[in-house]
Design a protein around this motif. Structure first.
Motif, PDB file in Angstrom:
ATOM      1  N   ALA A 246       2.311  -1.141   4.618  1.00  0.00           N
ATOM      2  CA  ALA A 246       1.659  -2.338   4.075  1.00  0.00           C
ATOM      3  C   ALA A 246       2.093  -2.617   2.634  1.00  0.00           C
ATOM      4  CB  ALA A 246       0.151  -2.149   4.113  1.00  0.00           C
ATOM      5  N   PRO A 247       2.055  -3.895   2.229  1.00  0.00           N
ATOM      6  CA  PRO A 247       2.296  -4.219   0.825  1.00  0.00           C
ATOM      7  C   PRO A 247       1.300  -3.450  -0.047  1.00  0.00           C
ATOM      8  CG  PRO A 247       2.107  -6.219   2.163  1.00  0.00           C
ATOM      9  CD  PRO A 247       1.732  -5.075   3.046  1.00  0.00           C
ATOM     10  N   ASN A 248       1.749  -2.840  -1.098  1.00  0.00           N
ATOM     11  CA  ASN A 248       0.911  -2.021  -1.998  1.00  0.00           C
ATOM     12  C   ASN A 248       0.261  -0.848  -1.278  1.00  0.00           C
ATOM     13  OD1 ASN A 248       1.397  -3.997  -3.985  1.00  0.00           O
ATOM     14  ND2 ASN A 248      -0.363  -5.175  -3.261  1.00  0.00           N
ATOM     15  N   HIS A 249       0.720  -0.543  -0.071  1.00  0.00           N
ATOM     16  CA  HIS A 249       0.156   0.556   0.723  1.00  0.00           C
ATOM     17  C   HIS A 249      -1.348   0.423   0.925  1.00  0.00           C
ATOM     18  CE1 HIS A 249       3.998   2.449   0.923  1.00  0.00           C
ATOM     19  NE2 HIS A 249       4.121   2.393  -0.393  1.00  0.00           N
ATOM     20  N   GLN A 250      -1.805  -0.806   1.059  1.00  0.00           N
ATOM     21  CA  GLN A 250      -3.236  -1.041   1.266  1.00  0.00           C
ATOM     22  C   GLN A 250      -3.476  -1.572   2.670  1.00  0.00           C
ATOM     23  OE1 GLN A 250      -4.475  -3.653  -1.871  1.00  0.00           O
ATOM     24  NE2 GLN A 250      -4.982  -1.948  -3.213  1.00  0.00           N
ATOM     25  N   ALA A 251      -4.404  -0.926   3.372  1.00  0.00           N
ATOM     26  CA  ALA A 251      -4.736  -1.345   4.734  1.00  0.00           C
ATOM     27  C   ALA A 251      -6.169  -0.917   5.020  1.00  0.00           C
ATOM     28  CB  ALA A 251      -3.782  -0.693   5.728  1.00  0.00           C
ATOM     29  N   ALA A 252      -6.728  -1.406   6.115  1.00  0.00           N
ATOM     30  CA  ALA A 252      -8.086  -0.995   6.491  1.00  0.00           C
ATOM     31  C   ALA A 252      -8.273  -1.105   7.993  1.00  0.00           C
ATOM     32  CB  ALA A 252      -9.128  -1.858   5.771  1.00  0.00           C
ATOM     33  N   VAL A 253      -9.211  -0.290   8.487  1.00  0.00           N
ATOM     34  CA  VAL A 253      -9.625  -0.371   9.890  1.00  0.00           C
ATOM     35  C   VAL A 253     -11.146  -0.512   9.906  1.00  0.00           C
ATOM     36  CG1 VAL A 253      -9.751   0.860  12.096  1.00  0.00           C
ATOM     37  CG2 VAL A 253      -7.651   0.960  10.719  1.00  0.00           C
ATOM     38  N   ALA A 254     -11.631  -1.500  10.660  1.00  0.00           N
ATOM     39  CA  ALA A 254     -13.067  -1.733  10.798  1.00  0.00           C
ATOM     40  C   ALA A 254     -13.463  -1.503  12.244  1.00  0.00           C
ATOM     41  CB  ALA A 254     -13.419  -3.158  10.372  1.00  0.00           C
ATOM     42  N   VAL A 255     -14.416  -0.601  12.454  1.00  0.00           N
ATOM     43  CA  VAL A 255     -14.903  -0.290  13.802  1.00  0.00           C
ATOM     44  C   VAL A 255     -16.323  -0.840  13.919  1.00  0.00           C
ATOM     45  CG1 VAL A 255     -15.176   1.508  15.528  1.00  0.00           C
ATOM     46  CG2 VAL A 255     -13.647   1.896  13.582  1.00  0.00           C
ATOM     47  N   SER A 256     -16.531  -1.752  14.856  1.00  0.00           N
ATOM     48  CA  SER A 256     -17.862  -2.360  14.981  1.00  0.00           C
ATOM     49  C   SER A 256     -18.712  -1.613  15.994  1.00  0.00           C
ATOM     50  CB  SER A 256     -17.724  -3.822  15.396  1.00  0.00           C
ATOM     51  OG  SER A 256     -17.013  -3.894  16.612  1.00  0.00           O
ATOM     52  N   GLY A 257     -20.023  -1.725  15.809  1.00  0.00           N
ATOM     53  CA  GLY A 257     -20.987  -1.103  16.711  1.00  0.00           C
ATOM     54  C   GLY A 257     -22.361  -1.206  16.089  1.00  0.00           C
ATOM     55  N   LYS A 258     -23.281  -0.354  16.521  1.00  0.00           N
ATOM     56  CA  LYS A 258     -24.651  -0.397  15.984  1.00  0.00           C
ATOM     57  C   LYS A 258     -24.613  -0.192  14.468  1.00  0.00           C
ATOM     58  CE  LYS A 258     -29.187   1.373  17.354  1.00  0.00           C
ATOM     59  NZ  LYS A 258     -29.815   1.447  16.044  1.00  0.00           N
ATOM     60  N   VAL A 259     -23.889   0.849  14.042  1.00  0.00           N
ATOM     61  CA  VAL A 259     -23.568   1.023  12.618  1.00  0.00           C
ATOM     62  C   VAL A 259     -22.059   0.804  12.501  1.00  0.00           C
ATOM     63  CG1 VAL A 259     -23.472   2.650  10.691  1.00  0.00           C
ATOM     64  CG2 VAL A 259     -25.445   2.650  12.239  1.00  0.00           C
ATOM     65  N   ASP A 260     -21.659  -0.194  11.721  1.00  0.00           N
ATOM     66  CA  ASP A 260     -20.213  -0.459  11.585  1.00  0.00           C
ATOM     67  C   ASP A 260     -19.586   0.577  10.661  1.00  0.00           C
ATOM     68  OD1 ASP A 260     -20.201  -2.961  13.071  1.00  0.00           O
ATOM     69  OD2 ASP A 260     -21.320  -3.765  11.375  1.00  0.00           O
ATOM     70  N   LEU A 261     -18.293   0.761  10.837  1.00  0.00           N
ATOM     71  CA  LEU A 261     -17.560   1.737  10.027  1.00  0.00           C
ATOM     72  C   LEU A 261     -16.288   1.062   9.512  1.00  0.00           C
ATOM     73  CD1 LEU A 261     -17.026   5.354  11.159  1.00  0.00           C
ATOM     74  CD2 LEU A 261     -15.071   4.032  10.416  1.00  0.00           C
ATOM     75  N   VAL A 262     -16.017   1.238   8.227  1.00  0.00           N
ATOM     76  CA  VAL A 262     -14.780   0.691   7.649  1.00  0.00           C
ATOM     77  C   VAL A 262     -14.082   1.817   6.901  1.00  0.00           C
ATOM     78  CG1 VAL A 262     -13.827  -0.936   5.944  1.00  0.00           C
ATOM     79  CG2 VAL A 262     -15.690  -1.663   7.442  1.00  0.00           C
TER      80      VAL A 262
ATOM     81  N   PRO B  80       3.302  -3.466  12.011  1.00  0.00           N
ATOM     82  CA  PRO B  80       1.844  -3.295  12.058  1.00  0.00           C
ATOM     83  C   PRO B  80       1.054  -4.357  11.295  1.00  0.00           C
ATOM     84  CG  PRO B  80       2.942  -1.386  11.042  1.00  0.00           C
ATOM     85  CD  PRO B  80       3.952  -2.456  11.170  1.00  0.00           C
ATOM     86  N   PRO B  81      -0.198  -4.559  11.725  1.00  0.00           N
ATOM     87  CA  PRO B  81      -1.095  -5.452  10.990  1.00  0.00           C
ATOM     88  C   PRO B  81      -1.521  -4.838   9.660  1.00  0.00           C
ATOM     89  CG  PRO B  81      -2.300  -4.302  12.707  1.00  0.00           C
ATOM     90  CD  PRO B  81      -0.858  -3.913  12.868  1.00  0.00           C
ATOM     91  N   THR B  82      -2.230  -5.613   8.863  1.00  0.00           N
ATOM     92  CA  THR B  82      -2.770  -5.149   7.590  1.00  0.00           C
ATOM     93  C   THR B  82      -4.168  -4.552   7.797  1.00  0.00           C
ATOM     94  OG1 THR B  82      -1.787  -7.216   6.824  1.00  0.00           O
ATOM     95  CG2 THR B  82      -2.904  -5.873   5.171  1.00  0.00           C
ATOM     96  N   VAL B  83      -4.883  -5.153   8.766  1.00  0.00           N
ATOM     97  CA  VAL B  83      -6.241  -4.711   9.094  1.00  0.00           C
ATOM     98  C   VAL B  83      -6.381  -4.678  10.614  1.00  0.00           C
ATOM     99  CG1 VAL B  83      -8.722  -5.265   8.957  1.00  0.00           C
ATOM    100  CG2 VAL B  83      -7.242  -5.760   6.995  1.00  0.00           C
TER     101      VAL B  83
ATOM    102  N   ALA C  57      -1.208   1.747   6.256  1.00  0.00           N
ATOM    103  CA  ALA C  57      -0.970   1.743   4.808  1.00  0.00           C
ATOM    104  C   ALA C  57       0.476   2.106   4.470  1.00  0.00           C
ATOM    105  CB  ALA C  57      -1.935   2.693   4.116  1.00  0.00           C
ATOM    106  N   GLN C  58       1.091   2.953   5.294  1.00  0.00           N
ATOM    107  CA  GLN C  58       2.478   3.360   5.024  1.00  0.00           C
ATOM    108  C   GLN C  58       3.426   2.170   4.935  1.00  0.00           C
ATOM    109  OE1 GLN C  58       3.722   6.101   8.070  1.00  0.00           O
ATOM    110  NE2 GLN C  58       2.088   7.538   7.567  1.00  0.00           N
TER     111      GLN C  58
END
Ligand SMILES: Nc1ncnc2c1ncn2[C@@H]1O[C@H](COP(=O)(O)OP(=O)(O)OP(=O)(O)O)[C@@H](O)[C@H]1O
Ligand SMILES: Cc1ncsc1CCO
Ligand SMILES: [Mg+2]
Length: 298
Positions: A191-207, A135-138, A188-189
């Motif tokens: 990922a190094p240091n169990h750190q990951a993120a997902v960014a969803v773009s749109g009118k209001v972005d969500l991370v 898996p990717p990191t982000v 995150a499971q």
């Protein structure tokens, strides 16, 4: 930076403190990219490849585009982070991309995925399914792509069934909150240091990092009228990922995009002049403007 007057949603003192340190880290990431000009490598689509590279440069980083596994892996060894975007596919990608993802993970190299048009076509599905094991990191995507990818990876129940939507979103960002959190927890499971993120773009972005959800309002509707706004946001997220942890990288890139889009939208005559003004604004928006943005935390 200590001004948290933009905090909403009944934010507790504990969260406000978290947000203050988050703002510090975001400002530091923006400054670090400008100071260190990190290289982020991209394996990206042919439609928007030039905007991806120019946006990375305008944010302060450097760019390299590669497609062959040996080239990508050698470049990954000198890059701070990497970016894979599956917008346009060629037959050899079916073998190349799973190999590249496995090698990046084996080498511990952070990478951002833009699963453009997730759900469309057997080849794309085979490639995106292979990333579940490496898996990717982000992940940076629009709402429809986030829902489709979470579905493809078996993270959703039947109620959250998705439909493929082409390269444009047909879903609202809010429909992707749970899929985004589940994806972030899954990333995150491994990922190094169990750190990951997902960014969803749109009118209001969500991370989201899988735990907290951050909503980022603002930007310009003209962003949806230039091709590659999302692709280049993925590239710039990789630029920040070269100097910062996944959550900070995703927030910094999305906030930079919102602030730059507002500046560009103020005097653009249409999509053409908007794109030019947007690149200038990516260059001119300051770390303080990015970090001082409205952030709605949940
Ligand atoms: N209606 C809107 N108002 C404000 N900003 C928007 C709007 N729609 C998209 N954006 C902004 O455009 C950027 C790209 O998001 P979008 O959801 O269009 O990505 P995408 O669908 O993957 O785009 P593409 O595939 O064309 O690159 C983000 O910075 C997002 O905030
Ligand atoms: C228009 C388009 N087609 C494939 S990739 C791409 C860029 C936006 O995702
Ligand atoms: Mg896209």
């Amino acid at each position: 930076m200590s001004d948290d007057s933009h905090v909403h949603c009944g934010t507790s003192t504990h969260q406000a403190n978290d947000l203050a340190s988050l703002r510090e880290a975001i400002a530091q990431a923006v400054r670090d990219v400008k100071d260190k000009t990190p290289l982020a490598q991209s394996f990206t689509n042919f439609v928007t490849i030039n905007l991806v590279a120019n946006a990375q440069l305008a944010a302060g980083g450097t760019a390299a585009m590669s497609f062959l596994p040996d080239d990508v892996i050698e470049t990954a060894k000198i890059a701070g982070a990497n970016y894979i975007n599956v917008g346009t596919l060629l037959p050899f990608y079916k073998d190349a991309l799973p190999t590249i993802a496995q090698r990046l993970n084996y080498l511990g190299k952070p990478w951002v995925l833009d699963p453009v048009a997730a759900g469309i076509g057997k080849t794309r599905t085979v490639i995106l399914q292979s990333f579940k094991a490496a898996p990717p990191t982000v992940i940076r995507a629009n709402a429809s792509e986030v829902i489709a990818l979470a579905n493809m990876w078996g993270l959703l129940d039947a109620d959250n069934a998705s439909r493929p939507a082409g390269v444009e979103s047909v879903d609202e960002v809010d429909a992707a909150v749970e899929p985004a959190k589940l994806l972030a927890q899954f990333l995150a499971q491994s990922a190094p240091n169990h750190q990951a993120a997902v960014a969803v773009s749109g009118k209001v972005d969500l991370v989201t990092d899988g735990e907290h959800v951050y909503r980022l309002p603002g930007g310009s509707a003209l962003m949806a009228k230039i091709t590659g706004a999302g692709c280049s946001l993925g590239g710039v997220t990789a630029t920040y990922l070269a100097v910062a942890e996944p959550l900070i990288a995703a927030l910094a890139a999305s906030l930079l995009y919102d602030r730059a889009a507002e500046v560009a939208g103020a005097d653009a005559k249409g999509p053409g002049s908007f794109q030019v003004a947007f690149l200038d604004a990516l260059w001119n928006v300051t770390a303080e403007q990015v970090a001082g943005s409205e952030i709605l935390m949940q």
